[in-house]
Design a protein around this motif. Structure first.
Motif, PDB file in Angstrom:
ATOM      1  N   ASN A  14       3.480  13.727   9.019  1.00 58.10           N
ATOM      2  CA  ASN A  14       2.849  12.515   8.691  1.00 58.10           C
ATOM      3  C   ASN A  14       3.241  11.121   9.472  1.00 58.10           C
ATOM      4  O   ASN A  14       4.754  11.213   9.729  1.00 58.10           O
ATOM      5  N   ILE A  15       2.443  10.306   9.572  1.00 56.00           N
ATOM      6  CA  ILE A  15       3.088   8.984  10.113  1.00 56.00           C
ATOM      7  C   ILE A  15       3.110   7.949   8.807  1.00 56.00           C
ATOM      8  O   ILE A  15       2.095   7.932   8.179  1.00 56.00           O
ATOM      9  N   LYS A  16       4.190   7.538   8.520  1.00 56.19           N
ATOM     10  CA  LYS A  16       4.516   6.638   7.490  1.00 56.19           C
ATOM     11  C   LYS A  16       4.301   5.167   7.950  1.00 56.19           C
ATOM     12  O   LYS A  16       4.851   4.695   8.711  1.00 56.19           O
ATOM     13  N   ILE A  17       3.273   4.360   7.172  1.00 54.07           N
ATOM     14  CA  ILE A  17       3.327   2.897   7.483  1.00 54.07           C
ATOM     15  C   ILE A  17       4.093   2.036   6.416  1.00 54.07           C
ATOM     16  O   ILE A  17       3.926   2.393   5.165  1.00 54.07           O
ATOM     17  N   LYS A  18       4.991   1.404   6.917  1.00 58.45           N
ATOM     18  CA  LYS A  18       5.805   0.816   6.085  1.00 58.45           C
ATOM     19  C   LYS A  18       5.520  -1.005   6.312  1.00 58.45           C
ATOM     20  O   LYS A  18       6.428  -1.590   5.766  1.00 58.45           O
ATOM     21  N   LEU A  19       4.379  -1.126   6.184  1.00 60.90           N
ATOM     22  CA  LEU A  19       3.922  -2.510   6.237  1.00 60.90           C
ATOM     23  C   LEU A  19       4.136  -3.212   5.228  1.00 60.90           C
ATOM     24  O   LEU A  19       4.598  -4.361   4.944  1.00 60.90           O
ATOM     25  N   ASN A  20       3.802  -2.428   3.967  1.00 57.45           N
ATOM     26  CA  ASN A  20       3.764  -3.171   2.564  1.00 57.45           C
ATOM     27  C   ASN A  20       5.181  -3.324   2.299  1.00 57.45           C
ATOM     28  O   ASN A  20       5.450  -4.440   1.546  1.00 57.45           O
ATOM     29  N   ASP A  21       5.944  -2.554   2.538  1.00 57.23           N
ATOM     30  CA  ASP A  21       7.522  -2.584   2.253  1.00 57.23           C
ATOM     31  C   ASP A  21       8.040  -4.306   2.965  1.00 57.23           C
ATOM     32  O   ASP A  21       8.689  -4.934   2.292  1.00 57.23           O
ATOM     33  N   ILE A  22       7.508  -4.245   4.268  1.00 57.07           N
ATOM     34  CA  ILE A  22       8.151  -5.354   4.897  1.00 57.07           C
ATOM     35  C   ILE A  22       7.485  -6.733   4.027  1.00 57.07           C
ATOM     36  O   ILE A  22       8.121  -7.683   3.955  1.00 57.07           O
ATOM     37  N   MET A  23       6.169  -6.674   3.990  1.00 59.29           N
ATOM     38  CA  MET A  23       5.563  -8.073   3.359  1.00 59.29           C
ATOM     39  C   MET A  23       5.901  -8.033   1.933  1.00 59.29           C
ATOM     40  O   MET A  23       6.116  -9.369   1.824  1.00 59.29           O
ATOM     41  N   VAL A  24       6.328  -7.087   1.274  1.00 61.38           N
ATOM     42  CA  VAL A  24       6.859  -7.625  -0.047  1.00 61.38           C
ATOM     43  C   VAL A  24       8.236  -8.164   0.273  1.00 61.38           C
ATOM     44  O   VAL A  24       8.654  -9.234  -0.639  1.00 61.38           O
ATOM     45  N   ALA A  25       9.306  -7.618   1.003  1.00 63.44           N
ATOM     46  CA  ALA A  25      10.559  -8.087   1.274  1.00 63.44           C
ATOM     47  C   ALA A  25      10.647  -9.509   1.816  1.00 63.44           C
ATOM     48  O   ALA A  25      11.473 -10.249   1.650  1.00 63.44           O
ATOM     49  N   ARG A  26       9.306  -9.884   2.483  1.00 64.44           N
ATOM     50  CA  ARG A  26       9.362 -11.010   3.297  1.00 64.44           C
ATOM     51  C   ARG A  26       8.312 -11.972   2.583  1.00 64.44           C
ATOM     52  O   ARG A  26       8.136 -13.164   2.706  1.00 64.44           O
ATOM     53  N   ASN A  27       7.948 -11.582   1.297  1.00 65.16           N
ATOM     54  CA  ASN A  27       6.846 -12.227   0.431  1.00 65.16           C
ATOM     55  C   ASN A  27       5.851 -13.105   1.110  1.00 65.16           C
ATOM     56  O   ASN A  27       5.605 -14.225   1.027  1.00 65.16           O
TER      57      ASN A  27
END
Length: 83
Positions: A14-27
């Motif tokens: 699978n390809i994991k998309i980590k956009l949500n993690d980055i957006m949360v970390a950067r508020n």
């Protein structure tokens, strides 16, 4: 030479998309990222929710530019673990 055949789809991983993690970390909200990157709100939403089936290179470039990150910060390949 490749050892695995492509037709073994169940073993591709699978390809994991980590956009949500980055957006949360950067508020940063989906709306704010959409506005700053000029990417459609819905496109960011499906990427953030990890429901996207494909991603355009222009979208990747814009995300990397606005979020000041690398492509590998946004997506990751996870090989299938054979049991």
């Amino acid at each position: 030479m490749l050892e695995k055949e492509v037709y073994e789809y169940k073993k591709l991983g699978n390809i994991k998309i980590k956009l949500n993690d980055i957006m949360v970390a950067r508020n940063i909200s989906t709306y704010e990222l959409s506005t700053k990157s000029n990417i459609r709100f819905q496109t960011i939403k499906v990427l953030r929710d990890s429901t996207a089936k494909r991603i355009d290179f222009e979208v990747l470039k814009k995300l990397c530019f606005v979020l000041n990150c690398k492509v590998e910060d946004l997506i990751e390949y996870e090989p299938e673990i054979e049991k």
